[in-house]
Write a protein that holds these residues in place. Structure first.
Motif, mmCIF file in Angstrom:
data_model
loop_
_atom_site.group_PDB
_atom_site.id
_atom_site.type_symbol
_atom_site.label_atom_id
_atom_site.label_comp_id
_atom_site.label_asym_id
_atom_site.label_seq_id
_atom_site.Cartn_x
_atom_site.Cartn_y
_atom_site.Cartn_z
ATOM 1 N N THR A 140 -4.609 -14.835 -11.013
ATOM 2 C CA THR A 140 -3.443 -15.170 -10.214
ATOM 3 C C THR A 140 -3.000 -13.959 -9.393
ATOM 4 O O THR A 140 -3.261 -12.811 -9.748
ATOM 5 N N ARG A 141 -2.318 -14.241 -8.295
ATOM 6 C CA ARG A 141 -1.738 -13.190 -7.449
ATOM 7 C C ARG A 141 -0.303 -12.963 -7.890
ATOM 8 O O ARG A 141 0.490 -13.911 -8.007
ATOM 9 N N ASP A 142 0.040 -11.705 -8.149
ATOM 10 C CA ASP A 142 1.387 -11.371 -8.606
ATOM 11 C C ASP A 142 2.422 -11.691 -7.529
ATOM 12 O O ASP A 142 2.206 -11.415 -6.345
ATOM 13 N N HIS A 143 3.542 -12.248 -7.952
ATOM 14 C CA HIS A 143 4.685 -12.429 -7.052
ATOM 15 C C HIS A 143 5.544 -11.169 -7.154
ATOM 16 O O HIS A 143 6.604 -11.165 -7.772
ATOM 17 N N SER A 144 5.057 -10.109 -6.559
ATOM 18 C CA SER A 144 5.712 -8.811 -6.720
ATOM 19 C C SER A 144 5.700 -8.037 -5.406
ATOM 20 O O SER A 144 4.898 -8.300 -4.495
ATOM 21 N N LEU A 145 6.578 -7.040 -5.340
ATOM 22 C CA LEU A 145 6.662 -6.190 -4.164
ATOM 23 C C LEU A 145 5.378 -5.407 -3.949
ATOM 24 O O LEU A 145 4.882 -5.296 -2.813
ATOM 25 N N VAL A 146 4.810 -4.869 -5.028
ATOM 26 C CA VAL A 146 3.603 -4.061 -4.848
ATOM 27 C C VAL A 146 2.408 -4.923 -4.428
ATOM 28 O O VAL A 146 1.532 -4.441 -3.698
ATOM 29 N N GLN A 147 2.360 -6.187 -4.853
ATOM 30 C CA GLN A 147 1.280 -7.054 -4.393
ATOM 31 C C GLN A 147 1.387 -7.274 -2.888
ATOM 32 O O GLN A 147 0.376 -7.281 -2.171
ATOM 33 N N ARG A 148 2.608 -7.422 -2.388
ATOM 34 C CA ARG A 148 2.797 -7.547 -0.943
ATOM 35 C C ARG A 148 2.380 -6.262 -0.224
ATOM 36 O O ARG A 148 1.799 -6.303 0.862
ATOM 37 N N MET A 149 2.650 -5.123 -0.861
ATOM 38 C CA MET A 149 2.250 -3.862 -0.269
ATOM 39 C C MET A 149 0.730 -3.739 -0.208
ATOM 40 O O MET A 149 0.168 -3.210 0.760
ATOM 41 N N VAL A 150 0.057 -4.230 -1.251
ATOM 42 C CA VAL A 150 -1.409 -4.244 -1.242
ATOM 43 C C VAL A 150 -1.908 -5.165 -0.144
ATOM 44 O O VAL A 150 -2.824 -4.822 0.625
ATOM 45 N N ASP A 151 -1.328 -6.374 -0.071
ATOM 46 C CA ASP A 151 -1.750 -7.341 0.948
ATOM 47 C C ASP A 151 -1.561 -6.796 2.362
ATOM 48 O O ASP A 151 -2.360 -7.089 3.257
ATOM 49 N N ASP A 152 -0.509 -6.000 2.556
ATOM 50 C CA ASP A 152 -0.206 -5.445 3.883
ATOM 51 C C ASP A 152 -0.951 -4.146 4.156
ATOM 52 O O ASP A 152 -0.792 -3.546 5.227
ATOM 53 N N GLY A 153 -1.744 -3.680 3.191
ATOM 54 C CA GLY A 153 -2.515 -2.464 3.375
ATOM 55 C C GLY A 153 -1.722 -1.184 3.237
ATOM 56 O O GLY A 153 -2.192 -0.111 3.618
ATOM 57 N N ILE A 154 -0.536 -1.263 2.668
ATOM 58 C CA ILE A 154 0.298 -0.072 2.512
ATOM 59 C C ILE A 154 -0.201 0.796 1.364
ATOM 60 O O ILE A 154 -0.163 2.036 1.439
ATOM 61 N N ILE A 155 -0.653 0.150 0.276
ATOM 62 C CA ILE A 155 -1.220 0.887 -0.856
ATOM 63 C C ILE A 155 -2.539 0.237 -1.244
ATOM 64 O O ILE A 155 -2.812 -0.912 -0.893
ATOM 65 N N ALA A 161 -0.787 -0.950 -10.274
ATOM 66 C CA ALA A 161 -0.395 -1.006 -11.679
ATOM 67 C C ALA A 161 0.523 0.138 -12.080
ATOM 68 O O ALA A 161 1.345 -0.013 -12.995
ATOM 69 N N SER A 162 0.415 1.300 -11.406
ATOM 70 C CA SER A 162 1.232 2.458 -11.768
ATOM 71 C C SER A 162 2.324 2.758 -10.747
ATOM 72 O O SER A 162 3.041 3.758 -10.881
ATOM 73 N N HIS A 163 2.476 1.908 -9.750
ATOM 74 C CA HIS A 163 3.479 2.164 -8.708
ATOM 75 C C HIS A 163 4.882 2.050 -9.300
ATOM 76 O O HIS A 163 5.157 1.173 -10.134
ATOM 77 N N PRO A 164 5.823 2.925 -8.916
ATOM 78 C CA PRO A 164 7.175 2.890 -9.498
ATOM 79 C C PRO A 164 7.936 1.592 -9.218
ATOM 80 O O PRO A 164 8.899 1.287 -9.932
ATOM 81 N N LEU A 165 7.514 0.831 -8.236
ATOM 82 C CA LEU A 165 8.199 -0.435 -7.922
ATOM 83 C C LEU A 165 7.433 -1.652 -8.435
ATOM 84 O O LEU A 165 7.728 -2.774 -8.041
ATOM 85 N N ARG A 166 6.490 -1.430 -9.356
ATOM 86 C CA ARG A 166 5.630 -2.538 -9.763
ATOM 87 C C ARG A 166 6.377 -3.633 -10.508
ATOM 88 O O ARG A 166 5.899 -4.771 -10.601
#
Length: 293
Positions: A140-155, A161-166
């Protein structure tokens, strides 16, 4: 249905365990559900328990051996769980900003197929026993801020998994916003496939190790071993950790299908044929055969 299910849950470095896990089965359907109470809100453990209880009770009521539509059931069950948590908060006069909330992942296995639905960052992994490479598993795709950041190519995905906003999720059960409940397509299972549901306390410290070990080891060994490894990797501040996994065994098409229970044996069994009756039958057959000189 032939399957093996193993579950385990740990408190980690927290004062209480806000994770909840359950599974129920009829002859034709299996439900598995995991909820992770959100610690930044009051009574996260209550929200998680309400989610598991509500979905389980709805399964008991709807699965008269089997469900008519597993995907529809899951979507409706998670919505009902959300409503149960909201009513609880209102009854307790808990303000919306502090109301109990929980992530949730649930799945149904029926007719050799699996459907799932989730809100938040508790995950389901489907690990194919025979596939290789990128086709070996899906999740499944996480409904999270960091998943959106991954999708947008930011991280990068490895940083999530270790991001402070995970822990910032944008969909959950409970609270004053309707959850975004994501429902899967129907996926056919193959012999040896593993379905694993877990909270972020289990998957975050392990990464792909969770997939590798579940796919190759017995569940009775791998489930507790993986939680041991996740707890050790996370250290003294480890989150609650919960993992439940099923290994699916496809029916054998060559298996004998006669039900051999004593109460199912036929009652009109013919009496044994004597040698004399057999000789008479052979003679009658010969008399009816055309004569060939």
């Amino acid at each position: 249905m032939n399957y093996t299910i193993v579950q385990d849950s740990r408190i980690g470095g927290r004062e209480i365990n806000q994770d909840r896990v359950a599974w129920l089965a009829t002859d034709d359907a299996v439900l598995m559900v995991v909820a992770d109470g959100m610690g930044g809100h009051l009574q996260g453990e209550v929200a998680a328990q309400l989610a598991v209880d509500t979905i389980s009770e709805r399964f008991r009521a709807a699965a008269k051996a089997r469900l008519v539509d597993p995907a529809q059931f899951l979507a409706a069950a998670l919505r009902q769980a959300h409503e149960s948590i909201v009513r609880y908060a209102a009854d307790c006069r808990i303000p919306p900003h502090a109301a109990p909330r929980t992530t949730c992942i649930a799945c149904v296995v029926q007719d050799g197929q699996v459907n799932w639905a989730h809100a938040g960052d508790s995950r389901l992994y489907l690990i194919h026993g025979r596939a290789k490479g990128d086709a070996a598993f899906m999740r499944t795709r996480d409904h999270s801020l960091v998943q959106r950041m991954v999708d947008d190519g930011i991280i990068e995905s490895g940083q999530a998994a270790s991001h402070p906003l995970r822990n910032r999720v944008f969909s959950c059960l409970g609270g004053d916003l309707m959850p975004s409940i994501e429902v899967s397509r129907t996926v056919s299972l193959q012999d040896g496939d593993v379905i694993a549901l877990c909270t972020d306390g289990a998957w975050a410290p392990l990464g792909e190790k969770l997939v590798r070990e579940l796919g190759r080891a017995s569940l009775t060994t791998s489930v507790p071993h993986l939680l041991d490894a996740a707890e050790q990797a996370a250290g003294p501040q480890a989150d609650n950790l919960t993992l439940i996994a099923m290994r699916w065994e496809a029916p054998d098409p060559d298996a004998h299908t006669l039900n051999l229970r004593p109460d199912a044996l036929p009652t009109n069994v013919a009496a044994p044929i004597s040698d004399e009756e057999l000789d008479d039958a052979v003679a009658e057959i010969r008399r009816r055969m055309p004569y060939t000189p």
